[in-house]
Design a protein around this motif. Sequence first.
Motif, PDB file in Angstrom:
ATOM      1  N   ALA A 221      69.777  41.044  57.152  1.00  0.00           N
ATOM      2  CA  ALA A 221      69.501  39.846  57.968  1.00  0.00           C
ATOM      3  C   ALA A 221      68.762  40.237  59.248  1.00  0.00           C
ATOM      4  N   ASP A 222      69.106  41.379  59.821  1.00  0.00           N
ATOM      5  CA  ASP A 222      68.415  41.848  61.025  1.00  0.00           C
ATOM      6  C   ASP A 222      67.004  42.336  60.684  1.00  0.00           C
ATOM      7  N   ALA A 223      66.867  42.997  59.539  1.00  0.00           N
ATOM      8  CA  ALA A 223      65.526  43.442  59.106  1.00  0.00           C
ATOM      9  C   ALA A 223      64.608  42.229  58.919  1.00  0.00           C
ATOM     10  N   VAL A 224      65.131  41.179  58.318  1.00  0.00           N
ATOM     11  CA  VAL A 224      64.359  39.947  58.101  1.00  0.00           C
ATOM     12  C   VAL A 224      63.967  39.326  59.444  1.00  0.00           C
ATOM     13  N   ALA A 225      64.922  39.281  60.378  1.00  0.00           N
ATOM     14  CA  ALA A 225      64.622  38.693  61.697  1.00  0.00           C
ATOM     15  C   ALA A 225      63.498  39.464  62.385  1.00  0.00           C
ATOM     16  N   ALA A 226      63.481  40.776  62.213  1.00  0.00           N
ATOM     17  CA  ALA A 226      62.423  41.585  62.834  1.00  0.00           C
ATOM     18  C   ALA A 226      61.058  41.256  62.227  1.00  0.00           C
ATOM     19  N   VAL A 227      60.999  41.066  60.924  1.00  0.00           N
ATOM     20  CA  VAL A 227      59.712  40.743  60.288  1.00  0.00           C
ATOM     21  C   VAL A 227      59.229  39.370  60.770  1.00  0.00           C
ATOM     22  N   LEU A 228      60.135  38.410  60.836  1.00  0.00           N
ATOM     23  CA  LEU A 228      59.742  37.065  61.292  1.00  0.00           C
ATOM     24  C   LEU A 228      59.218  37.119  62.729  1.00  0.00           C
ATOM     25  N   ALA A 229      59.873  37.924  63.562  1.00  0.00           N
ATOM     26  CA  ALA A 229      59.428  38.029  64.961  1.00  0.00           C
ATOM     27  C   ALA A 229      58.043  38.670  65.027  1.00  0.00           C
TER      28      ALA A 229
END
Length: 322
Positions: A221-229
Motif C-alpha cells: 500500500a505504501d509502494a502504491v502511494a509512492a507511485v501515485l505521488a
Amino acid sequence: MTTSASMPTPPACTGRVVITGGAGFLGRALTTAFAAQGNPVTVVDRSAHPDPGIRSVVGELTDPGVLAEAVADEDTAGVVHLAAMTSVLGSVEHPVATYQANVAVTQDLLEACRQAGIGRFIMASTNAVIGDVGYATVDEAAPLHPLTPYGASKAAGEMLLSGYAGAYGMATCALRFTNIYGPGMAHKDSFVPRLMRAALAGRGVQIYGDGLQRRDLVHVADAVAAVLAAWDRRFTGTAIIGSGQSVTVLELLDAVRTVTGCALAAEHVAAKPGEMPAVIVDISRAREQLGYRPSVALVDGLATVWQDFAALVTPGAGGSGR
Ligand SMILES: NC(=O)c1ccc[n+]([C@@H]2O[C@H](COP(=O)([O-])OP(=O)(O)OC[C@H]3O[C@@H](n4cnc5c(N)ncnc54)[C@H](O)[C@@H]3O)[C@@H](O)[C@H]2O)c1
C-alpha cells in the motif's frame, strides 16, 4: 526539476496510464489504485488483468506489436513500467535474457513514448543497483555498484530514463523499492511468502546464517502511494521507497510468529554466498519531494499477508488469487 513537499500538489493527471506488469503483485494493486482515482488503465502483461473492465494487452513486451498496441490509445498520459525479469538468482543464470527483458524493453518503451508524445515514465527500480555497502545507510547519492545482472539491468534502465529526461524533457523517474510485501504475493518466492507458506503447513523455516541480516520491508500500500505521488507530481529523478526502518531476519521471523500464532521452528543453514549483510535506507528524498509517508507498521502489514494466504486455503474465502 523536482517538486518539493512544500509546494502544493498539482491537480491529479487523469489521463490513461499504461502499467506494464499490471497483472503482477505490485501491478495489480497499482491498477486498482489508479482506476479508483479515475485514471483509465491499460495493463500490458503475459496474462490479462483479472478485472475485465481493465483494458489488457496480453503478450511479450519484447514483441514490437505488443509494445505498439500498449501505447496506442490517444488519451495515454504516461507509463508505469513494472514488467521485468525480477529474480536475482535467475538473472545470474540468464544474464542475456535479463538484459533483453529489463534493458532493451525499457529502451523500446521509452522510445515508443517519445514517438507518441507520452511525457511521463515511472520505472520500478531496486536498491540492488547500489550493491553491498555493509551496514551503511544508503541514500540516492550512493554510487551505483550492482553485483548481479538484475541489479545492473535496473541501473542501466535508470540511466536510460535520465537520458530521455535530459534530451526530450520527459518526466522520467526511477523508484528504488526495498522488499515489497503485502496481499497478492502468494506466487512469489521471497522471504515473507516463504514464512507464510511454512506457517500454513505447520513447518519450520531455514534461516541463512545467523539471521542478523537487516532488511527494509515496505508494504504494497505504501509502494502504491509512492507511485501515485510520483505520477501526480511529475517527479523526475530517483527516489528510494522503503519503510525507512530495517529489521533483522530473526525479528521478522518473530513478527510472523506473532501474527500467525505458529511456532515456525528455525533451522540455521549456511549463509548464501554474496548475500548482503544489510539493506538500510534513508527515505528523506521521498518524504521531501513526494510527500511520501510510509504508514503500515510491520506487524499490521504482515497480518494483511497472513489473511490473504489463509483465504487461499479456506474454501469460500476470497484471497487475492495469486
Ligand atoms: N516485489 C519486490 O519486492 C520488488 C522490489 C524492488 C523492485 N521491484 C520491481 O517492481 C516490479 C514489479 O515487481 P513484482 O513484485 O510485482 O513482480 P511480479 O513478478 O509479481 O510481476 C511482474 C509482472 O511482469 C510481467 N512481465 C515480466 N516480463 C514481461 C514481459 N517481457 N512481457 C510482458 N509481461 C512481463 C509478469 O508476467 C508479471 O505479471 C519489477 O520491476 C521488480 O523488479 C520489486
